[in-house]
Scaffold this active site. Structure first.
Site, PDB file in Angstrom:
ATOM      1  N   ARG A   1       1.026   1.853  -6.132  1.00  0.00           N
ATOM      2  CA  ARG A   1       1.174   0.945  -4.998  1.00  0.00           C
ATOM      3  C   ARG A   1      -0.162   0.366  -4.534  1.00  0.00           C
ATOM      4  O   ARG A   1      -0.183  -0.529  -3.675  1.00  0.00           O
ATOM      5  CB  ARG A   1       1.854   1.655  -3.826  1.00  0.00           C
ATOM      6  CG  ARG A   1       3.302   2.006  -4.062  1.00  0.00           C
ATOM      7  CD  ARG A   1       3.917   2.608  -2.805  1.00  0.00           C
ATOM      8  NE  ARG A   1       3.996   1.630  -1.739  1.00  0.00           N
ATOM      9  CZ  ARG A   1       5.057   0.880  -1.475  1.00  0.00           C
ATOM     10  NH1 ARG A   1       6.137   0.983  -2.227  1.00  0.00           N
ATOM     11  NH2 ARG A   1       5.059   0.034  -0.469  1.00  0.00           N
TER      12      ARG A   1
ATOM     13  N   ASN B   1       0.836   0.042   6.168  1.00  0.00           N
ATOM     14  CA  ASN B   1       1.231  -0.857   5.087  1.00  0.00           C
ATOM     15  C   ASN B   1       1.844  -2.091   5.736  1.00  0.00           C
ATOM     16  O   ASN B   1       2.748  -1.974   6.562  1.00  0.00           O
ATOM     17  CB  ASN B   1       2.248  -0.180   4.166  1.00  0.00           C
ATOM     18  CG  ASN B   1       2.706  -1.081   3.030  1.00  0.00           C
ATOM     19  OD1 ASN B   1       2.056  -2.070   2.713  1.00  0.00           O
ATOM     20  ND2 ASN B   1       3.825  -0.736   2.415  1.00  0.00           N
ATOM     21  N   GLY B   2       1.354  -3.294   5.383  1.00  0.00           N
ATOM     22  CA  GLY B   2       1.873  -4.523   5.959  1.00  0.00           C
ATOM     23  C   GLY B   2       0.741  -5.409   6.440  1.00  0.00           C
ATOM     24  O   GLY B   2      -0.422  -5.215   6.078  1.00  0.00           O
TER      25      GLY B   2
ATOM     26  N   LYS C   1      -1.397  -6.857 -19.210  1.00  0.00           N
ATOM     27  CA  LYS C   1      -1.166  -7.417 -17.876  1.00  0.00           C
ATOM     28  C   LYS C   1      -2.239  -8.418 -17.506  1.00  0.00           C
ATOM     29  O   LYS C   1      -1.952  -9.476 -16.961  1.00  0.00           O
ATOM     30  CB  LYS C   1      -1.127  -6.279 -16.844  1.00  0.00           C
ATOM     31  CG  LYS C   1      -0.848  -6.765 -15.414  1.00  0.00           C
ATOM     32  CD  LYS C   1       0.524  -7.412 -15.316  1.00  0.00           C
ATOM     33  CE  LYS C   1       0.815  -7.940 -13.930  1.00  0.00           C
ATOM     34  NZ  LYS C   1       2.046  -8.733 -13.883  1.00  0.00           N
TER      35      LYS C   1
ATOM     36  N   CYS D   1       0.854  -1.173   0.000  1.00  0.00           N
ATOM     37  CA  CYS D   1       0.000   0.000   0.000  1.00  0.00           C
ATOM     38  C   CYS D   1       0.897   1.232   0.000  1.00  0.00           C
ATOM     39  O   CYS D   1       2.104   1.134   0.168  1.00  0.00           O
ATOM     40  CB  CYS D   1      -0.913   0.019   1.219  1.00  0.00           C
ATOM     41  SG  CYS D   1      -1.970  -1.442   1.391  1.00  0.00           S
TER      42      CYS D   1
ATOM     43  N   HIS E   1      14.014 -36.287 -28.515  1.00  0.00           N
ATOM     44  CA  HIS E   1      12.841 -36.680 -29.300  1.00  0.00           C
ATOM     45  C   HIS E   1      12.471 -35.595 -30.301  1.00  0.00           C
ATOM     46  O   HIS E   1      11.292 -35.336 -30.548  1.00  0.00           O
ATOM     47  CB  HIS E   1      11.664 -36.987 -28.379  1.00  0.00           C
ATOM     48  CG  HIS E   1      11.898 -38.185 -27.513  1.00  0.00           C
ATOM     49  ND1 HIS E   1      11.822 -39.478 -27.993  1.00  0.00           N
ATOM     50  CD2 HIS E   1      12.247 -38.280 -26.209  1.00  0.00           C
ATOM     51  CE1 HIS E   1      12.099 -40.331 -27.009  1.00  0.00           C
ATOM     52  NE2 HIS E   1      12.371 -39.624 -25.925  1.00  0.00           N
TER      53      HIS E   1
ATOM     54  N   GLU F   1       8.552 -13.172 -23.772  1.00  0.00           N
ATOM     55  CA  GLU F   1       7.679 -12.020 -23.534  1.00  0.00           C
ATOM     56  C   GLU F   1       8.400 -10.697 -23.705  1.00  0.00           C
ATOM     57  O   GLU F   1       7.859  -9.750 -24.286  1.00  0.00           O
ATOM     58  CB  GLU F   1       7.104 -12.086 -22.109  1.00  0.00           C
ATOM     59  CG  GLU F   1       5.999 -13.091 -21.919  1.00  0.00           C
ATOM     60  CD  GLU F   1       5.516 -13.114 -20.475  1.00  0.00           C
ATOM     61  OE1 GLU F   1       4.290 -13.061 -20.270  1.00  0.00           O
ATOM     62  OE2 GLU F   1       6.362 -13.170 -19.554  1.00  0.00           O
TER      63      GLU F   1
ATOM     64  N   GLU G   1       8.562 -21.581 -17.547  1.00  0.00           N
ATOM     65  CA  GLU G   1       8.405 -20.196 -17.103  1.00  0.00           C
ATOM     66  C   GLU G   1       9.594 -19.345 -17.531  1.00  0.00           C
ATOM     67  O   GLU G   1       9.436 -18.194 -17.959  1.00  0.00           O
ATOM     68  CB  GLU G   1       8.229 -20.149 -15.586  1.00  0.00           C
ATOM     69  CG  GLU G   1       8.168 -18.764 -14.981  1.00  0.00           C
ATOM     70  CD  GLU G   1       6.987 -17.925 -15.453  1.00  0.00           C
ATOM     71  OE1 GLU G   1       6.992 -16.711 -15.180  1.00  0.00           O
ATOM     72  OE2 GLU G   1       6.060 -18.469 -16.103  1.00  0.00           O
TER      73      GLU G   1
ATOM     74  N   TRP H   1      -3.962  -1.438  -1.199  1.00  0.00           N
ATOM     75  CA  TRP H   1      -4.029  -2.711  -1.919  1.00  0.00           C
ATOM     76  C   TRP H   1      -4.527  -3.729  -0.898  1.00  0.00           C
ATOM     77  O   TRP H   1      -3.842  -4.058   0.056  1.00  0.00           O
ATOM     78  CB  TRP H   1      -2.651  -3.096  -2.456  1.00  0.00           C
ATOM     79  CG  TRP H   1      -2.643  -4.418  -3.151  1.00  0.00           C
ATOM     80  CD1 TRP H   1      -2.389  -5.633  -2.591  1.00  0.00           C
ATOM     81  CD2 TRP H   1      -2.913  -4.671  -4.526  1.00  0.00           C
ATOM     82  NE1 TRP H   1      -2.472  -6.628  -3.534  1.00  0.00           N
ATOM     83  CE2 TRP H   1      -2.792  -6.065  -4.734  1.00  0.00           C
ATOM     84  CE3 TRP H   1      -3.246  -3.869  -5.616  1.00  0.00           C
ATOM     85  CZ2 TRP H   1      -2.986  -6.658  -5.973  1.00  0.00           C
ATOM     86  CZ3 TRP H   1      -3.434  -4.460  -6.840  1.00  0.00           C
ATOM     87  CH2 TRP H   1      -3.304  -5.832  -7.011  1.00  0.00           C
TER      88      TRP H   1
ATOM     89  N   LYS I   1       9.331 -15.999 -19.962  1.00  0.00           N
ATOM     90  CA  LYS I   1       9.821 -14.664 -19.617  1.00  0.00           C
ATOM     91  C   LYS I   1      10.697 -14.113 -20.741  1.00  0.00           C
ATOM     92  O   LYS I   1      10.578 -12.944 -21.104  1.00  0.00           O
ATOM     93  CB  LYS I   1      10.632 -14.699 -18.303  1.00  0.00           C
ATOM     94  CG  LYS I   1       9.824 -14.916 -17.056  1.00  0.00           C
ATOM     95  CD  LYS I   1       8.997 -13.712 -16.638  1.00  0.00           C
ATOM     96  CE  LYS I   1       7.590 -13.767 -17.173  1.00  0.00           C
ATOM     97  NZ  LYS I   1       6.720 -14.789 -16.677  1.00  0.00           N
TER      98      LYS I   1
END
Length: 599
Positions: free
Chosen positions: A27, A96-97, A594, A2, A498, A482, A475, A70, A479
């Site tokens: 944030r 925040n936390g 996104k 946040c 193969h 992308e 993954e 957030w 990345k």
């Protein structure tokens, strides 16, 4: 994650704090609020984006604190928005936390009236208790934070006292020193237009901030935190000085994972608390778990599927959400469908989850966004608590998804009696050590950059691994594709011979996951095959003797079945530095969004 902003000084606080909130909007954007103190505290807050916040045209206060949220505890509603106050409205707090022990504190404060679902609200009530005992605000905050367990960055102001008090533990706070007043914020971007003179608080610090002075205390005594001059531009400040949000978010992974794990692990008993209420009878009746997800979330699901089968003794399948159909012949009651979606709004995943629900299966969403469609529609939800992710290419959310799904594995395994306390404790202890292990990888970034720069002229890249290393290889390739626009393929190492081996040349580097949990000895046999054909080989390894088969080796700390997840951070950094060397648009790669909200 946040955003916090505070100002006290000679000028009106309202426009300064409001602008600071707008600067911090990246944030968090679920809700926002401001508390203004001109002898009495006035609070203005509501759900929605900062532009939706209703504020007075003018206000006489020269002290104010603000927050953009957030959500982690409670839906994004007006009541859950910060600042939170005590019953009198005299104490206002932004935070925040995550306060791990808020439920027990709330029980102790049963004589107080609470109006929100948040963990934060215990803080103003605790401060109120100490103020009523005659403490000043500084002493009241110091006494309050001694009771708090978890992570926090807080700013507290109260009627009748000048300025505000701030404190931090495992969440960032920076002080700004201006000519006509002083500031506090989560990031310097909040006040950069007013001052570039800053000092950074450390864990355990408490500071009294007035218009005339800033005094920092630690363990009861005053301390000096050096004042530094920030030379970033505003755009760079939002990124914490990093060139791109993606790189910032790669480096945020240790902190994001601490938030993901905070208050959820008991490494002694081997139990987890995910705030789930899946009936034990139901979990014992399970015949299958079906994971539905797309892209990076699908790779996290692939990782989790192997853990669920190994530790929870339940057959687990993973399907690309756009291809999902609830198969006939399966008893819906005995099937749990887990929808993994960072945003909670991924159209294909929502569609798959709805098909499962219509067939009668129970659904569980694993998501980052409180109040998202997936969270609202699923029968159950677990939040990954990674904070907002701005870069299109997912990084910290992948780690947080795997960590959350690992905790889900322990939860299911323990409920089903398939996972002993000792084995669960070992797995949870490795989870607890995960942020530190990833930090070790981040500390080696210069070496990763050097290797990436040496290979930017390659024709293509292959990423290989086995077992838990296979989804990490996929993954890693994703990345690189992308953000660099270079062809990359990730697959099970045994598949090299193969067909793909025909494409291997001295211009196609191979990146291999050679860690515990990834069958490294068998994968090393495949590495020998590509090495003999002249391909450069980069190994991310925890093996003792691989040097003669690798051109470059990056060592992974000992972390058992979570080592491939640590290896993934090397692959993220490698992809980033290849793309950066090529001058790509890293945070906004071409043709990508996104959150994919259309099928």
């Amino acid at each position: 994650m946040c955003g916090i902003i505070g100002y006290v000084g000679a000028d009106g606080a309202l426009p300064i704090v409001a602008t600071g909130l707008k600067n911090l909007e990246y944030r968090g954007y679920d809700s926002a609020g401001i508390a203004l103190n001109n002898g009495t505290v006035d609070v203005f807050k509501q759900s929605g984006e900062i532009d939706d916040l209703t504020l007075p045209a003018e206000h006489s206060a020269t002290c104010g604190i603000g927050h953009t949220r957030w959500s982690t505890h409670g839906q994004p509603t007006d009541a859950n928005a910060h600042p939170h106050t005590d019953e009198s409205g005299d104490v206002a707090v932004v935070h925040n936390g995550i306060i791990d022990n808020y439920e027990s504190l709330k029980s102790e404060l049963s004589s107080h009236t609470f109006t929100s679902e948040t963990d934060t609200e215990v803080i103003p009530h605790l401060v109120e208790e100490h103020l009523s005992d005659g403490d000043d605000l500084l002493s009241a905050v110091e006494a309050t934070i001694e009771r708090l367990e978890g992570s926090f960055a807080i700013a507290v102001t109260t009627s009748g006292q000048d300025g505000f008090v701030v404190a931090r533990q495992d969440s960032p706070l920076v002080l700004g020193h201006g000519e006509d007043g002083n500031f506090v914020a989560s990031d310097v971007t909040a006040f950069l237009e007013h001052t570039r003179e800053v000092s950074y608080l450390e864990d355990g610090d408490v500071a009294l901030v007035t218009g005339a002075d800033v005094t920092v205390y630690h363990d009861g005594g005053t301390v000096d935190r050096p004042v530094q001059t920030v030379d970033w531009e505003a755009d760079a400040a939002e990124k914490g000085g990093y060139d791109h949000y993606m790189l910032k978010e790669i480096h945020e992974q240790p902190q994001a994972l601490r938030q993901t794990l905070s208050g959820r692990l008991d490494t002694v008993t081997g139990d987890v608390d995910l705030e789930l209420d899946l009936p034990e009878q139901y979990l014992n009746s399970l015949e299958e778990i079906q994971v539905v997800a797309c892209g990076t979330s699908n790779h996290a699901g692939q990782y989790a599927a192997r853990l669920l089968e190994q530790f929870a003794d339940v057959r687990t399948t993973v399907e690309v959400a756009s291809e999902y159909e609830f198969r006939g012949g399966r008893d819906p009651w005995r099937t749990l469908v887990v929808a993994v979606t960072q945003s909670g709004e991924t159209a294909d995943t929502l569609s798959a989850m709805r098909r499962a629900a219509s067939a009668g299966a129970r659904t569980l969403a694993v998501t980052n966004v409180v109040g998202s469609t997936a969270a609202r529609e699923a029968d159950d939800v677990v939040y990954i608590r990674a904070g907002p992710e701005i870069g299109v290419a997912a990084t910290k959310t992948f780690a947080a998804q795997v960590a959350t799904l690992t905790m889900l594995t322990v939860y299911v395994g323990r409920q089903r009696g398939a996972l002993s306390g000792d084995r669960a404790s070992t797995l949870l202890e490795n989870l607890r050590r995960l942020p530190g292990a990833i930090q070790q990888v981040l500390d080696e970034e210069d070496a990763t950059r050097e290797v990436a720069y040496d290979l930017i002229d390659s024709d293509g890249f292959f990423f290989v691994g086995r077992h838990l290393g296979w989804p990490v290889a996929m993954e890693g390739a994703l990345k690189l594709k992308e953000i660099s626009y270079i062809n990359a393929e990730g697959f099970a190492a045994g598949e090299l011979k193969h067909g793909t081996l025909a494409l291997v040349t001295e211009d196609t580097p191979v990146l291999a996951v050679l860690t515990d949990g990834a069958k490294p000895d068998q994968t090393l046999n495949n590495v020998k095959e590509v090495e003999s054909r002249g391909a450069p080989v980069i190994g991310v390894s925890s093996l003792d003797d691989t040097t003669k088969y690798l051109d470059v080796e990056f060592a992974v700390p000992d972390l058992g079945t979570l080592e491939p997840l640590v290896a993934n951070v090397f692959l993220q950094l490698f992809a980033y530095h290849v793309a950066d060397a090529l001058g790509r648009s890293i945070d906004k790669p071409r043709n990508l969004a996104k959150s994919v909200t259309v099928e």
